[in-house]
Design a protein around this motif. Structure first.
Motif, short mmCIF file in Angstrom:
data_model
loop_
_atom_site.label_atom_id
_atom_site.label_comp_id
_atom_site.label_asym_id
_atom_site.label_seq_id
_atom_site.Cartn_x
_atom_site.Cartn_y
_atom_site.Cartn_z
N ALA A 162 10.52 7.05 1.47
CA ALA A 162 8.97 6.91 1.85
C ALA A 162 8.39 6.02 1.05
CB ALA A 162 8.43 8.56 1.37
N ALA A 163 9.27 5.07 0.19
CA ALA A 163 8.46 4.06 -0.62
C ALA A 163 7.98 2.89 0.33
CB ALA A 163 9.22 3.68 -1.53
N PHE A 180 11.45 5.52 6.63
CA PHE A 180 10.07 5.65 7.32
C PHE A 180 9.65 4.60 7.91
CE2 PHE A 180 7.83 9.65 5.60
CZ PHE A 180 9.17 10.30 4.93
N LYS A 181 8.53 4.45 8.87
CA LYS A 181 8.23 3.55 9.37
C LYS A 181 6.64 3.57 9.35
CE LYS A 181 9.43 0.05 11.13
NZ LYS A 181 9.83 -1.23 10.53
N LEU A 182 5.75 2.61 8.90
CA LEU A 182 4.34 2.70 8.77
C LEU A 182 3.68 1.56 9.61
CD1 LEU A 182 1.51 3.47 7.76
CD2 LEU A 182 2.03 1.94 5.87
N PHE A 214 0.81 -1.07 0.02
CA PHE A 214 0.00 -0.02 -0.01
C PHE A 214 0.82 1.33 0.02
CE2 PHE A 214 -1.27 3.67 2.30
CZ PHE A 214 -2.47 4.14 1.70
N SER A 215 0.58 2.07 -0.90
CA SER A 215 1.14 3.47 -0.92
C SER A 215 0.61 4.38 -1.97
CB SER A 215 2.60 3.48 -0.79
OG SER A 215 3.02 4.88 -1.13
N SER A 216 -0.10 5.31 -1.99
CA SER A 216 -0.60 6.12 -3.11
C SER A 216 0.48 7.12 -3.76
CB SER A 216 -1.68 7.01 -2.59
OG SER A 216 -1.15 8.12 -1.53
N GLY A 217 1.33 7.31 -2.99
CA GLY A 217 2.49 8.20 -3.57
C GLY A 217 2.37 9.52 -3.13
N ASN A 218 1.39 9.78 -2.44
CA ASN A 218 1.28 11.21 -1.96
C ASN A 218 2.29 11.64 -1.26
OD1 ASN A 218 -1.18 13.38 -2.00
ND2 ASN A 218 -0.61 13.49 -0.06
N ARG A 219 2.69 11.16 -0.31
CA ARG A 219 3.80 11.51 0.68
C ARG A 219 5.00 11.95 -0.06
NH1 ARG A 219 2.73 12.30 5.47
NH2 ARG A 219 2.88 10.30 6.47
N ASN A 253 4.86 6.87 11.15
CA ASN A 253 3.37 7.35 10.87
C ASN A 253 2.50 6.14 11.04
OD1 ASN A 253 3.65 7.87 7.27
ND2 ASN A 253 4.41 6.28 8.32
N ARG A 273 -1.75 9.33 8.90
CA ARG A 273 -0.60 9.87 8.32
C ARG A 273 -0.52 11.03 7.57
NH1 ARG A 273 -3.25 6.99 4.58
NH2 ARG A 273 -2.81 7.15 2.26
O1 PAZ Z 1 2.17 7.04 0.03
P1 PAZ Z 1 1.19 7.58 0.96
O2 PAZ Z 1 1.33 8.90 1.09
O3 PAZ Z 1 -0.19 6.71 0.68
O4 PAZ Z 1 1.61 6.90 2.35
C1 PAZ Z 1 2.86 7.18 2.63
C2 PAZ Z 1 3.52 5.79 3.34
C3 PAZ Z 1 2.55 5.48 4.57
C4 PAZ Z 1 3.65 4.89 2.20
C5 PAZ Z 1 4.98 6.47 4.04
O5 PAZ Z 1 4.95 7.52 4.82
C6 PAZ Z 1 5.63 5.35 4.85
O6 PAZ Z 1 5.65 5.18 6.05
N1 PAZ Z 1 6.57 4.61 3.95
C7 PAZ Z 1 7.22 3.35 4.51
C8 PAZ Z 1 6.38 2.29 4.97
C9 PAZ Z 1 7.02 1.12 5.57
O7 PAZ Z 1 7.28 1.00 6.73
O8 PAZ Z 1 7.39 0.33 4.70
#
Ligand code: PAZ
Length: 317
Positions: free
Chosen positions: A185-186, A237-239, A72-77, A265, A270
């Motif tokens: 951020a990917a 980044f950590k999601l 999951f990731s829209s690429g907005n960040r 986040n 987020r």
């Molecule tokens: O791309 P998006 O705006 O929908 O979300 C951003 C995100 C949550 C993918 C990014 O902020 C992030 O946390 N990337 C790392 C994800 C991970 O822990 O693998």
């Protein structure tokens, strides 16, 4: 910087040795070198260069891929951060998942091609009044960034493409040293099907449930920090979806990979807030709730740029 263990190094080498070759590799390398040369050899005014990664990687299930697992990731960040880095004077290499959100296009409708234009007669095409400002700004800002050599966009889809391109970028940026930054951020797959154990053709259905064994993707952050680009400023980044474990996980990642900060986040919030976790402090960064057009990346990139400036100063003393 301490080097990584032999075992991890072997896993990483084996990942790359068994990956399908990156298509158009020479073209990508040429573009990268040209971009880096342009921005790092400017008389008097050297630009800082940031590599922003954005969007999720896919994991193919077949070599002639019909089915894949996605992240999951829209690429907005990544897109919003790229805009802010360009505004802050950086040259940005935007490594993005094909089809995800693009810098300067965030205020356009989902299907801009169909929604923004109108045809008053058979020979005329024009931008709909309601979208004209957004289209004008998107086209002008994007063109200016590309023409001034501030933006290089490189697409990926699979985990294989992403990691090969990240390695190319890191090694190409090695000599830029502390003026370079990785802003990762990917959303990168943790598990994958190794290429040599993957079926070539479409997996047949009709013979009951499908069992797939996924291998762990070797963590490349440690080698990026220790070997590929040890002097670069590095933000990962950590999601998480469970806010209770978010800061603990981000702190562990900070210590394990020795990055300069981890942006933590939680999925549902987020766009409202992130926490920048570093060895000196944990800073909560929010969008400005009083301003509807404000985004969290405005304040986040300001903080990251400040931290990068301090890092550059300290590297030169
Ligand atoms: O791309 P998006 O705006 O929908 O979300 C951003 C995100 C949550 C993918 C990014 O902020 C992030 O946390 N990337 C790392 C994800 C991970 O822990 O693998």
């Amino acid at each position: 910087m301490s080097s990584i263990s032999g075992l991890v190094e072997d896993e990483i080498s084996s990942f790359f040795e068994t990956s399908p070759p990156l298509k158009k590799k020479e073209e990508i390398v040429a573009k990268l070198n040209q971009f880096i040369e342009l921005n790092s050899s400017r008389q008097g005014e050297k630009r800082r260069i940031v590599c922003v990664t954005s969007g999720g990687t896919t994991v193919p299930l077949e070599q002639r891929c019909v089915r894949y697992i996605d992240n999951f990731s829209s690429g907005n960040r990544g897109a919003a951060s790229t805009e802010n880095f360009v505004k802050a004077g950086y040259a940005v290499i935007f490594l993005y998942r094909r089809g995800t959100c693009q810098p300067f296009c965030r205020s356009l409708p989902d299907d801009p091609f169909l929604e923004c234009f109108e045809f008053p007669d058979a020979k005329t095409i024009r931008v709909h009044e309601s979208h004209s400002e957004a289209v004008k700004m998107a086209v002008m800002d994007q063109q200016a960034a590309v023409e001034e050599g501030r933006l290089l966009k490189l697409p990926f889809s699979t985990i294989y493409e992403y990691l090969q391109m990240l390695r190319l970028m890191a090694t190409a940026l090695k000599d830029v040293g502390s003026c370079s930054m990785f802003y990762l951020a990917a959303a990168v797959s943790d598990f994958y099907v190794p290429w040599n154990s993957m079926t070539e053709h479409k997996i047949e259905s009709g013979s009951g449930p499908l069992d797939i064994r996924l291998a762990q993707v070797p963590k490349m952050l440690s080698i990026l920090r220790s070997n590929w680009a040890p002097k670069a400023f590095c933000i990962s980044f950590k999601l998480e979806t469970d806010s209770k474990i978010l800061i603990e996980k981000a702190t562990k990642a900070l210590q394990k990979y020795k990055v300069h900060a981890v942006v933590a986040n939680e999925l549902s919030t987020r766009k409202e807030e992130v926490v920048v976790v570093s060895s000196s402090s944990n800073v909560v960064v929010r969008r400005d709730p009083g301003k509807p057009e404000s985004i969290v990346e405005d304040n986040l990139i300001r903080l990251i740029v400040d931290r990068h400036s301090t890092y550059i100063k300290e590297s030169h003393t």
